[in-house]
Design a protein around this motif. Structure first.
Motif, PDB file in Angstrom:
ATOM      1  N   UNK A 188      44.556  20.338  24.424  1.00 11.39           N
ATOM      2  CA  UNK A 188      43.604  20.047  25.486  1.00 11.39           C
ATOM      3  C   UNK A 188      43.601  21.156  26.533  1.00 11.39           C
ATOM      4  N   UNK A 189      43.098  22.289  26.124  1.00 14.54           N
ATOM      5  CA  UNK A 189      42.933  23.429  27.023  1.00 14.54           C
ATOM      6  C   UNK A 189      41.651  24.136  26.612  1.00 14.54           C
ATOM      7  N   UNK A 190      41.192  25.031  27.443  1.00 14.04           N
ATOM      8  CA  UNK A 190      39.993  25.799  27.130  1.00 14.04           C
ATOM      9  C   UNK A 190      40.386  27.215  26.726  1.00 14.04           C
ATOM     10  N   UNK A 191      39.503  27.837  25.970  1.00 16.29           N
ATOM     11  CA  UNK A 191      39.732  29.209  25.521  1.00 16.29           C
ATOM     12  C   UNK A 191      38.475  30.023  25.785  1.00 16.29           C
TER      13      UNK A 191
ATOM     14  N   UNK B  73      30.359  43.124  31.489  1.00 20.69           N
ATOM     15  CA  UNK B  73      29.013  42.854  30.968  1.00 20.69           C
ATOM     16  C   UNK B  73      28.759  43.402  29.572  1.00 20.69           C
ATOM     17  N   UNK B  74      29.582  44.361  29.118  1.00 19.67           N
ATOM     18  CA  UNK B  74      29.377  44.900  27.767  1.00 19.67           C
ATOM     19  C   UNK B  74      30.045  44.053  26.691  1.00 19.67           C
ATOM     20  N   UNK B  75      30.814  43.051  27.096  1.00 22.45           N
ATOM     21  CA  UNK B  75      31.413  42.102  26.156  1.00 22.45           C
ATOM     22  C   UNK B  75      30.569  40.830  26.112  1.00 22.45           C
ATOM     23  N   UNK B  76      30.595  40.171  24.965  1.00 26.69           N
ATOM     24  CA  UNK B  76      30.046  38.821  24.876  1.00 26.69           C
ATOM     25  C   UNK B  76      31.180  37.851  25.205  1.00 26.69           C
ATOM     26  N   UNK B  77      31.040  37.117  26.295  1.00 25.30           N
ATOM     27  CA  UNK B  77      32.084  36.203  26.746  1.00 25.30           C
ATOM     28  C   UNK B  77      31.678  34.778  26.392  1.00 25.30           C
ATOM     29  N   UNK B  78      32.533  34.097  25.625  1.00 31.16           N
ATOM     30  CA  UNK B  78      32.209  32.747  25.134  1.00 31.16           C
ATOM     31  C   UNK B  78      33.325  31.790  25.517  1.00 31.16           C
ATOM     32  N   UNK B  79      32.945  30.686  26.134  1.00 31.26           N
ATOM     33  CA  UNK B  79      33.874  29.589  26.419  1.00 31.26           C
ATOM     34  C   UNK B  79      33.890  28.657  25.218  1.00 31.26           C
ATOM     35  N   UNK B  80      35.054  28.345  24.707  1.00 26.04           N
ATOM     36  CA  UNK B  80      35.157  27.454  23.556  1.00 26.04           C
ATOM     37  C   UNK B  80      36.399  26.577  23.703  1.00 26.04           C
TER      38      UNK B  80
END
Length: 296
Positions: free
Chosen positions: A161-164, A279-286
Motif C-alpha cells: 500500500x504505497x505509491x510509485x 520535462x524531458x521524462x515521462x513521469x507516471x504515477x502508478x
C-alpha cells in the motif's frame, strides 16, 4: 473458447539492492486479444512494440511456439491484437511481460493446464532471472531464487500500500548493455554489505515499513554505482525526489527508467512537481498490481 483476453502487468526489478531477485508487478499493462484464425497475425495497437517484424521473429510467437512444443502440443494459428503501456527497453519489464503472455497464450489455445509454478519456472528460465517474470505472473511483490536453471522458488506478498512514480526518458537501454558495465567480482567485505542491504530491503518491504525500505533502495552496491553514468539525470532525479518527499528512488531494473517509492497521500502532487522538474521524462504515477496475469 475461441477468444481470449490476456492481461499481464509490467514490472520493476531490483528496487535498488535486490539484484535479479526482487520484483514488483505494476499497474501498467500488456493486453492481448487473441482469436483463432487460419493464419498467424500479430497487430500492435501502439508504438510500444516492434514496427517491422516477421511472425517467426516476433518474441510472442517464439515463446508461444516454444511452450507448445515443450508440452508436445501444436500451436494453432491466431490473430493477436497487442496493446502495451510498457515502452521497450526502458526497465519496466516489457520483454518479461511478452514472455509471460506467450506462455499463457499457448496455455490457453493448446489447453495445457499449466500450474502457476509451471509459469514461474518457465518464464524465469526463458528470461534468465526471476525478478520481472515472477512479478508479471503473480503481481505484487516477489522475492525469488532460481534453484536450478529450470526451477524458481518465489515468496509472494500482496498489499503493498504505497505509491510509485516512474521517470521514463526518451532513450533505450538494452539489458545486455547495462550488464556489460558490471564487475565480474566483488571484494568479500563489499559483497557482505551489499547483501545485507538487499536483505534489509526485502525485510522492510515485507514488513511494509516503506520509510526504511526507501532508505535501502538507495544503498545498492551491486549495480547502480556502475550503471549511473548510463542513466539520464540519475543523481538529479534521486536528489529532487528526496527533497519532494520520496521514501527512496532507484533504477527500475537495468534502467534507464527510474522509480520512486512515495507515500500514497500527496502522490499526485509529487508526480506533478517531478514532471515539471524533468520535462524531458515521462513521469507516471502508478501502484502495485494485485492480480498478476489474468485471462477472460
Amino acid at each position: 473458447m475461441s477468444k481470449w483476453r490476456i492481461t499481464v502487468p509490467g514490472s520493476t526489478a531490483n528496487l535498488g539492492p535486490g539484484f535479479d531477485s526482487i520484483g514488483l508487478g505494476l499497474a501498467l499493462y500488456l493486453t492481448l486479444d487473441v482469436s483463432l484464425q487460419d493464419e498467424w497475425e500479430i497487430i500492435h495497437l501502439d508504438s510500444n512494440g516492434p514496427s517491422d517484424f516477421t511472425i517467426d521473429e516476433h518474441l510472442l510467437y517464439k515463446i508461444a511456439k516454444k511452450t507448445a512444443e515443450l508440452y508436445q502440443a501444436t500451436l494453432p494459428a491466431c490473430r493477436v491484437e497487442m496493446a502495451s503501456e510498457l515502452p521497450l527497453a526502458r526497465g519496466l519489464g516489457s520483454s518479461a511481460a511478452v514472455i509471460v503472455a506467450g506462455i499463457e497464450l499457448a496455455n490457453q489455445v493448446c489447453e495445457l493446464q499449466l500450474s502457476t509454478q509451471d509459469k514461474l519456472d518457465l518464464s524465469s528460465a526463458i528470461e534468465g532471472h526471476p525478478d520481472n517474470a515472477t512479478a508479471s505472473v503473480l503481481g505484487g511483490l516477489t522475492i525469488s531464487s532460481m534453484q536450478t536453471e529450470d526451477t524458481t522458488d518465489t515468496l509472494h506478498i500482496n498489499g503493498i500500500d504505497a505509491a510509485f512514480v516512474v521517470y521514463i526518458p526518451d532513450v533505450e537501454l538494452k539489458t545486455a548493455d547495462a550488464r556489460s558495465v558490471l564487475p565480474e567480482k566483488l571484494a568479500r567485505s563489499y559483497a557482505v554489505t551489499a547483501s545485507a542491504n538487499a536483505n534489509m530491503l526485502a525485510a522492510s518491504l515485507m514488513a511494509k515499513d516503506f520509510e526504511r525500505a526507501g532508505r535501502y533502495m538507495e544503498l545498492d552496491k551491486f549495480h547502480e554505482p556502475y550503471r549511473a553514468t548510463l542513466i539520464p539525470n540519475f543523481a538529479a532525479i534521486k536528489k529532487t525526489a528526496k527533497e519532494y518527499g520520496a521514501y527512496g528512488t532507484a533504477l527500475s531494473g537495468a534502467g534507464p527508467t527510474m522509480i520512486s517509492l512515495v507515500p500514497t497521500e500527496g502522490a499526485e502532487a509529487f508526480a506533478e512537481k517531478m514532471q515539471q522538474a524533468f520535462p524531458k521524462h515521462q513521469v507516471i504515477l502508478t501502484k502495485a498490481d494485485e492480480h498478476g496475469i489474468r485471462v477472460n
